[in-house]
Design a protein around this motif. Structure first.
Motif, PDB file in Angstrom:
ATOM      1  N   ALA A  47       1.178  -3.841  -6.792  1.00  0.00           N
ATOM      2  CA  ALA A  47       2.679  -3.847  -6.440  1.00  0.00           C
ATOM      3  C   ALA A  47       2.704  -5.189  -5.758  1.00  0.00           C
ATOM      4  CB  ALA A  47       3.126  -2.915  -5.377  1.00  0.00           C
ATOM      5  N   LYS A  50       1.906   1.701  -3.669  1.00  0.00           N
ATOM      6  CA  LYS A  50       0.854   2.050  -4.290  1.00  0.00           C
ATOM      7  C   LYS A  50       0.678   3.615  -4.166  1.00  0.00           C
ATOM      8  CE  LYS A  50      -2.758  -0.658  -4.141  1.00  0.00           C
ATOM      9  NZ  LYS A  50      -3.680  -1.615  -3.691  1.00  0.00           N
ATOM     10  N   ILE A  94      -3.663   0.359  -8.998  1.00  0.00           N
ATOM     11  CA  ILE A  94      -2.445  -0.113  -8.665  1.00  0.00           C
ATOM     12  C   ILE A  94      -1.961  -1.289  -8.244  1.00  0.00           C
ATOM     13  CG2 ILE A  94      -0.144   0.896  -8.352  1.00  0.00           C
ATOM     14  CD1 ILE A  94      -1.375   3.655  -8.431  1.00  0.00           C
ATOM     15  N   ASP A 135       0.879  -1.098   0.053  1.00  0.00           N
ATOM     16  CA  ASP A 135      -0.034  -0.016   0.078  1.00  0.00           C
ATOM     17  C   ASP A 135       0.984   1.361  -0.206  1.00  0.00           C
ATOM     18  OD1 ASP A 135      -2.334  -1.156  -0.132  1.00  0.00           O
ATOM     19  OD2 ASP A 135      -2.852  -1.199   1.914  1.00  0.00           O
ATOM     20  N   THR A 147       9.430  -1.037  -9.053  1.00  0.00           N
ATOM     21  CA  THR A 147       8.944   0.192  -9.536  1.00  0.00           C
ATOM     22  C   THR A 147       9.778   1.254  -9.632  1.00  0.00           C
ATOM     23  OG1 THR A 147       6.593  -0.629  -8.800  1.00  0.00           O
ATOM     24  CG2 THR A 147       7.008   1.566  -9.329  1.00  0.00           C
ATOM     25  N   ASN A 165       5.552  -2.468 -11.136  1.00  0.00           N
ATOM     26  CA  ASN A 165       5.137  -3.863 -10.651  1.00  0.00           C
ATOM     27  C   ASN A 165       6.048  -5.170 -11.761  1.00  0.00           C
ATOM     28  OD1 ASN A 165       3.821  -5.770  -9.107  1.00  0.00           O
ATOM     29  ND2 ASN A 165       2.478  -6.189 -10.665  1.00  0.00           N
ATOM     30  N   PHE A 184      -5.896   4.720  -5.851  1.00  0.00           N
ATOM     31  CA  PHE A 184      -4.662   4.018  -5.715  1.00  0.00           C
ATOM     32  C   PHE A 184      -4.962   2.567  -5.897  1.00  0.00           C
ATOM     33  CE2 PHE A 184      -5.213   2.590  -1.529  1.00  0.00           C
ATOM     34  CZ  PHE A 184      -4.049   2.376  -0.900  1.00  0.00           C
ATOM     35  N   GLN A 185      -6.072   1.995  -5.475  1.00  0.00           N
ATOM     36  CA  GLN A 185      -6.507   0.558  -5.526  1.00  0.00           C
ATOM     37  C   GLN A 185      -6.499   0.017  -6.835  1.00  0.00           C
ATOM     38  OE1 GLN A 185      -6.194  -0.893  -2.964  1.00  0.00           O
ATOM     39  NE2 GLN A 185      -7.500  -0.229  -1.178  1.00  0.00           N
TER      40      GLN A 185
END
Length: 233
Positions: free
Chosen positions: A175, A156, A173, A153, A181, A196, A170-171
């Motif tokens: 990772a 992100k 995205i 989180d 990244t 990612n 942002f949800q």
């Protein structure tokens, strides 16, 4: 400006069991240790000007395996979001909580019981990486590459800021564990160079070293119209 590599820690026992670790001292499982070793092979040879890390053990274990010769500096701003009373709970159980849809659809309003807000997590993480990036750029020049190991989180949220999108998005995205990244900050805007990335060569992320250092130009912040030629091979 310097290039930031955001590394998420490898898979943990909590990830494998479907739990929310939060700031608990969960460690890498066997898969996570393998992921850390594998990303170490990809990072091998990159001239890292600095390595910083969340203080949590899963990040420190990841770096011990991936970059055994490094001396990571602990950065509290990169610690996992404080999920408070949610920590240690199964995600299936948490999905039934009234706060769950807020976390999914309106995370900027989410405040975890006895914990941190997602907005506060985003603000302190972004502030931390931008401060480190400015320091490394000043000390090592615009061709420098540095690495920060953190959590899903948190990464992100940093990516959302780099993209200029609201935290509520942002949800979208992803990772993954042990993913890389890359973000390059400039005076005008950040560039998301890679997202990612869990495989392949990372050497192309190192900016070509110029024969002589020059003052930063305004055009360094410009996007390449038409897409540009990409990284030198």
């Amino acid at each position: 400006m310097a290039t930031l590599l955001l590394l998420r820690h490898g898979r943990t026992t909590a990830n494998a069991d479907g739990g929310l670790a939060g700031r608990q001292p969960v460690e890498l499982d066997e898969t996570g240790r393998g992921q850390a070793a594998a990303v170490g092979e990809r990072l091998k040879g990159l001239p890292l000007a600095a390595v910083v890390t969340s203080p949590l053990i899963r990040c420190r274990q990841t770096l011990e395996l991936a970059l055994p010769g490094a001396e990571p500096v602990v950065e509290e701003g990169l610690i996992e979001c404080g999920y408070g009373a949610w920590e240690g709970q199964p995600l299936k159980k948490l999905a039934k909580e009234p706060l769950w849809p807020v976390v999914q659809q309106h995370p900027s309003a989410a405040v975890f019981p006895e914990g941190e807000s997602m907005a506060a997590m985003s603000a302190r993480a972004v502030a931390a990486v931008r401060a480190w990036d400015a320091r490394i750029s000043a000390e090592h020049g615009p061709e420098a590459v540095w690495l920060a190991c953190s959590h899903g989180d948190v990464i992100k949220a940093i990516v959302a800021d780099a993209l200029g999108v609201h935290l509520d998005l942002f949800q979208r995205i992803v990772a993954d564990p042990a993913s890389v990244t890359a973000i390059r900050y400039t005076p005008l805007r950040p560039f998301l160079v890679r997202l990612n990335d869990t495989g392949g060569d990372l050497a192309g992320l190192v900016p070509p070293r110029k024969r002589r250092r020059r003052a930063t130009k305004a055009t360094d912040s410009d996007a390449a119209v038409g897409g540009g030629a990409g990284a030198a091979r």
